[in-house]
Design a protein around this motif. Structure first.
Motif, PDB file in Angstrom:
ATOM      1  N   GLY A  33       0.852  -1.149  -0.059  1.00 47.62           N
ATOM      2  CA  GLY A  33       0.249   0.194   0.116  1.00 47.62           C
ATOM      3  C   GLY A  33       0.986   1.344   0.002  1.00 47.62           C
ATOM      4  N   LEU A  34       2.050   1.149   0.685  1.00 49.15           N
ATOM      5  CA  LEU A  34       2.948   2.130   0.753  1.00 49.15           C
ATOM      6  C   LEU A  34       3.511   2.623  -0.841  1.00 49.15           C
ATOM      7  CD1 LEU A  34       4.889   1.641   4.112  1.00 49.15           C
ATOM      8  CD2 LEU A  34       3.304   3.555   3.640  1.00 49.15           C
ATOM      9  N   ASP A  35       3.730   1.433  -1.838  1.00 47.80           N
ATOM     10  CA  ASP A  35       4.163   1.524  -2.921  1.00 47.80           C
ATOM     11  C   ASP A  35       3.253   2.391  -3.802  1.00 47.80           C
ATOM     12  OD1 ASP A  35       6.522   0.102  -2.402  1.00 47.80           O
ATOM     13  OD2 ASP A  35       5.581  -1.685  -2.882  1.00 47.80           O
ATOM     14  N   TRP A  78       3.426   5.912  -5.490  1.00 41.79           N
ATOM     15  CA  TRP A  78       2.966   6.118  -7.039  1.00 41.79           C
ATOM     16  C   TRP A  78       2.087   7.019  -7.223  1.00 41.79           C
ATOM     17  CZ3 TRP A  78      -1.850   4.859  -9.682  1.00 41.79           C
ATOM     18  CH2 TRP A  78      -1.603   4.851 -11.028  1.00 41.79           C
ATOM     19  N   ILE A  79       1.059   7.185  -6.407  1.00 47.25           N
ATOM     20  CA  ILE A  79      -0.268   8.216  -6.474  1.00 47.25           C
ATOM     21  C   ILE A  79       0.474   9.507  -6.440  1.00 47.25           C
ATOM     22  CG2 ILE A  79      -2.138   9.313  -5.351  1.00 47.25           C
ATOM     23  CD1 ILE A  79      -3.074   6.337  -5.091  1.00 47.25           C
ATOM     24  N   ARG A  80       1.341  10.102  -5.304  1.00 45.25           N
ATOM     25  CA  ARG A  80       2.158  11.003  -5.162  1.00 45.25           C
ATOM     26  C   ARG A  80       2.803  11.489  -6.229  1.00 45.25           C
ATOM     27  NH1 ARG A  80      -1.597  11.729  -2.248  1.00 45.25           N
ATOM     28  NH2 ARG A  80      -1.580  11.585   0.134  1.00 45.25           N
ATOM     29  N   ALA A  81       3.553  10.548  -6.921  1.00 43.56           N
ATOM     30  CA  ALA A  81       4.530  10.889  -7.824  1.00 43.56           C
ATOM     31  C   ALA A  81       3.548  11.245  -8.920  1.00 43.56           C
ATOM     32  CB  ALA A  81       5.291   9.514  -8.392  1.00 43.56           C
ATOM     33  N   ARG A  82       2.485  10.938  -9.101  1.00 39.13           N
ATOM     34  CA  ARG A  82       1.635  11.266 -10.411  1.00 39.13           C
ATOM     35  C   ARG A  82       1.101  12.624 -10.105  1.00 39.13           C
ATOM     36  NH1 ARG A  82      -1.328   7.374 -13.539  1.00 39.13           N
ATOM     37  NH2 ARG A  82      -3.160   8.638 -13.057  1.00 39.13           N
ATOM     38  N   GLY A  83       1.337  13.115  -8.769  1.00 39.14           N
ATOM     39  CA  GLY A  83       0.758  14.415  -8.461  1.00 39.14           C
ATOM     40  C   GLY A  83      -0.695  14.500  -8.204  1.00 39.14           C
ATOM     41  N   GLU A  84      -1.429  13.602  -7.902  1.00 47.05           N
ATOM     42  CA  GLU A  84      -2.660  13.540  -7.242  1.00 47.05           C
ATOM     43  C   GLU A  84      -2.786  14.038  -6.183  1.00 47.05           C
ATOM     44  OE1 GLU A  84      -4.778  10.212  -9.121  1.00 47.05           O
ATOM     45  OE2 GLU A  84      -3.532   9.977 -10.711  1.00 47.05           O
ATOM     46  N   GLU A  85      -3.952  14.426  -5.720  1.00 44.79           N
ATOM     47  CA  GLU A  85      -4.073  14.982  -4.296  1.00 44.79           C
ATOM     48  C   GLU A  85      -5.165  13.912  -3.516  1.00 44.79           C
ATOM     49  OE1 GLU A  85      -5.737  18.892  -4.246  1.00 44.79           O
ATOM     50  OE2 GLU A  85      -4.254  19.825  -5.617  1.00 44.79           O
ATOM     51  N   ASP A 105       8.565   1.940  11.157  1.00 42.77           N
ATOM     52  CA  ASP A 105       8.917   2.277   9.846  1.00 42.77           C
ATOM     53  C   ASP A 105       7.891   2.309   8.945  1.00 42.77           C
ATOM     54  OD1 ASP A 105       8.742  -0.663  10.047  1.00 42.77           O
ATOM     55  OD2 ASP A 105       9.895  -0.919   8.232  1.00 42.77           O
ATOM     56  N   TYR A 106       6.981   1.707   8.979  1.00 40.36           N
ATOM     57  CA  TYR A 106       5.539   1.754   8.208  1.00 40.36           C
ATOM     58  C   TYR A 106       5.004   3.170   8.388  1.00 40.36           C
ATOM     59  CZ  TYR A 106       5.412  -3.094   6.714  1.00 40.36           C
ATOM     60  OH  TYR A 106       5.770  -4.185   6.157  1.00 40.36           O
ATOM     61  N   ALA A 107       4.481   3.476   9.439  1.00 41.67           N
ATOM     62  CA  ALA A 107       4.070   4.757  10.087  1.00 41.67           C
ATOM     63  C   ALA A 107       5.028   5.764   9.440  1.00 41.67           C
ATOM     64  CB  ALA A 107       3.746   4.826  11.598  1.00 41.67           C
ATOM     65  N   ALA A 108       6.229   6.006   9.748  1.00 43.01           N
ATOM     66  CA  ALA A 108       7.267   7.064   9.606  1.00 43.01           C
ATOM     67  C   ALA A 108       7.227   7.078   7.778  1.00 43.01           C
ATOM     68  CB  ALA A 108       8.657   6.727   9.924  1.00 43.01           C
ATOM     69  N   HIS A 109       7.029   6.058   7.157  1.00 45.11           N
ATOM     70  CA  HIS A 109       7.010   6.220   5.597  1.00 45.11           C
ATOM     71  C   HIS A 109       5.628   6.806   5.435  1.00 45.11           C
ATOM     72  CE1 HIS A 109       8.884   5.200   1.791  1.00 45.11           C
ATOM     73  NE2 HIS A 109       7.475   4.914   1.375  1.00 45.11           N
ATOM     74  N   ALA A 110       4.686   6.327   6.012  1.00 45.47           N
ATOM     75  CA  ALA A 110       3.253   6.797   5.821  1.00 45.47           C
ATOM     76  C   ALA A 110       3.115   8.391   5.896  1.00 45.47           C
ATOM     77  CB  ALA A 110       2.257   6.324   6.486  1.00 45.47           C
ATOM     78  N   LYS A 141       5.842  10.523   5.991  1.00 45.67           N
ATOM     79  CA  LYS A 141       6.619  11.159   4.863  1.00 45.67           C
ATOM     80  C   LYS A 141       5.543  11.109   3.538  1.00 45.67           C
ATOM     81  CE  LYS A 141      10.836  10.597   2.412  1.00 45.67           C
ATOM     82  NZ  LYS A 141      11.801   9.808   2.061  1.00 45.67           N
ATOM     83  N   LEU A 142       4.833  10.311   3.308  1.00 49.12           N
ATOM     84  CA  LEU A 142       4.118  10.500   1.985  1.00 49.12           C
ATOM     85  C   LEU A 142       2.736  11.061   2.316  1.00 49.12           C
ATOM     86  CD1 LEU A 142       4.983   6.780   0.555  1.00 49.12           C
ATOM     87  CD2 LEU A 142       5.729   9.009  -0.441  1.00 49.12           C
ATOM     88  N   GLU A 143       2.460  11.866   3.321  1.00 52.66           N
ATOM     89  CA  GLU A 143       1.269  12.390   3.714  1.00 52.66           C
ATOM     90  C   GLU A 143       0.110  11.653   3.627  1.00 52.66           C
ATOM     91  OE1 GLU A 143       1.301  15.971   1.079  1.00 52.66           O
ATOM     92  OE2 GLU A 143       3.092  16.544   1.920  1.00 52.66           O
ATOM     93  N   ALA A 144       0.062  10.388   4.312  1.00 53.00           N
ATOM     94  CA  ALA A 144      -1.024   9.571   4.385  1.00 53.00           C
ATOM     95  C   ALA A 144      -2.005  10.496   5.451  1.00 53.00           C
ATOM     96  CB  ALA A 144      -0.736   8.100   4.985  1.00 53.00           C
ATOM     97  N   ALA A 145      -3.335  10.382   4.996  1.00 54.17           N
ATOM     98  CA  ALA A 145      -4.319  11.027   6.072  1.00 54.17           C
ATOM     99  C   ALA A 145      -4.372  10.221   7.318  1.00 54.17           C
ATOM    100  CB  ALA A 145      -5.650  11.033   5.328  1.00 54.17           C
ATOM    101  N   GLU A 146      -4.183   8.963   7.395  1.00 59.57           N
ATOM    102  CA  GLU A 146      -4.488   7.960   8.561  1.00 59.57           C
ATOM    103  C   GLU A 146      -3.753   6.702   8.328  1.00 59.57           C
ATOM    104  OE1 GLU A 146      -5.208   7.878  12.190  1.00 59.57           O
ATOM    105  OE2 GLU A 146      -6.550   9.587  11.551  1.00 59.57           O
ATOM    106  N   TYR A 147      -3.310   6.270   9.658  1.00 56.39           N
ATOM    107  CA  TYR A 147      -2.828   4.875   9.571  1.00 56.39           C
ATOM    108  C   TYR A 147      -3.561   4.320  10.678  1.00 56.39           C
ATOM    109  CZ  TYR A 147       1.334   1.830  10.353  1.00 56.39           C
ATOM    110  OH  TYR A 147       2.158   0.761  10.446  1.00 56.39           O
TER     111      TYR A 147
END
Length: 167
Positions: free
Chosen positions: A62-64, A68-75, A88-93, A95-101
């Motif tokens: 799901g992090l991949d 991918w979505i962030r690389a496409r510039g989608e909001e 490490d999962y939470a930190a990566h999430a 960093k990628l600006e996930a709304a929730e974990y």
């Protein structure tokens, strides 16, 4: 709003899908994918506003998908589900600006509250974007807007009373 549920575990997908009052919270369309490749195909067909995704899946995570979505510039807003409370999962999430974990098994009430918060965030961002677009148009076309007003007043389209001129 369009939402996509991504999880390789069919019972989890069915539980998420069946436990939320989608229409009540403003979700008009719910798509389902059982892998990241299926999710990408859904997103390429038509953008989604929110993704609820498991982190650990075969072939890609799901992090991949989020990267991918962030690389496409989608909001797209992203809610991640996992059975593991790994930092490490939470930190990566983050960093990628996930709304929730959220940790599985998920609580339907917490999921619904999370979705309401995410929907409010999307709605506010859309409102600000529209206001900004109008403001930009207005500043570029202020002279034309004034000219249109005076022409409307002169031609009688706008009444000559104080209240109609004010409007």
């Amino acid at each position: 709003m369009r939402l996509l549920i991504v999880d390789d575990d069919v019972p989890t997908v069915e539980t998420v899908w069946g436990s939320i009052a989608w229409r009540e919270i403003g979700i008009t369309e719910v798509e389902i994918a059982h892998s990241v490749s299926q999710a990408k195909a859904v997103i390429e067909r038509a953008p989604v506003d929110i993704v609820i995704s498991d982190i650990e899946m075969p072939q890609a995570s799901g992090l991949d998908l989020l990267a991918w979505i962030r690389a496409r510039g989608e909001e797209t807003e992203f809610i991640l589900l996992t059975c593991h409370e790994r930092f490490d999962y939470a930190a990566h999430a983050i960093k990628l600006e996930a709304a929730e974990y959220l940790v599985k098994p998920f609580d339907a009430e917490i999921m619904q509250l999370t979705l309401k918060r995410v929907i409010a965030k999307i709605t506010e961002a859309q409102r600000l974007r529209e206001k900004s677009e109008y403001g930009e148009w207005h500043s570029k076309n202020h002279r034309q807007e004034q000219l249109n007003f005076w022409l409307s007043l002169y031609s009688g389209i706008v009444g000559n009373g104080h209240e109609s001129i004010k409007n």
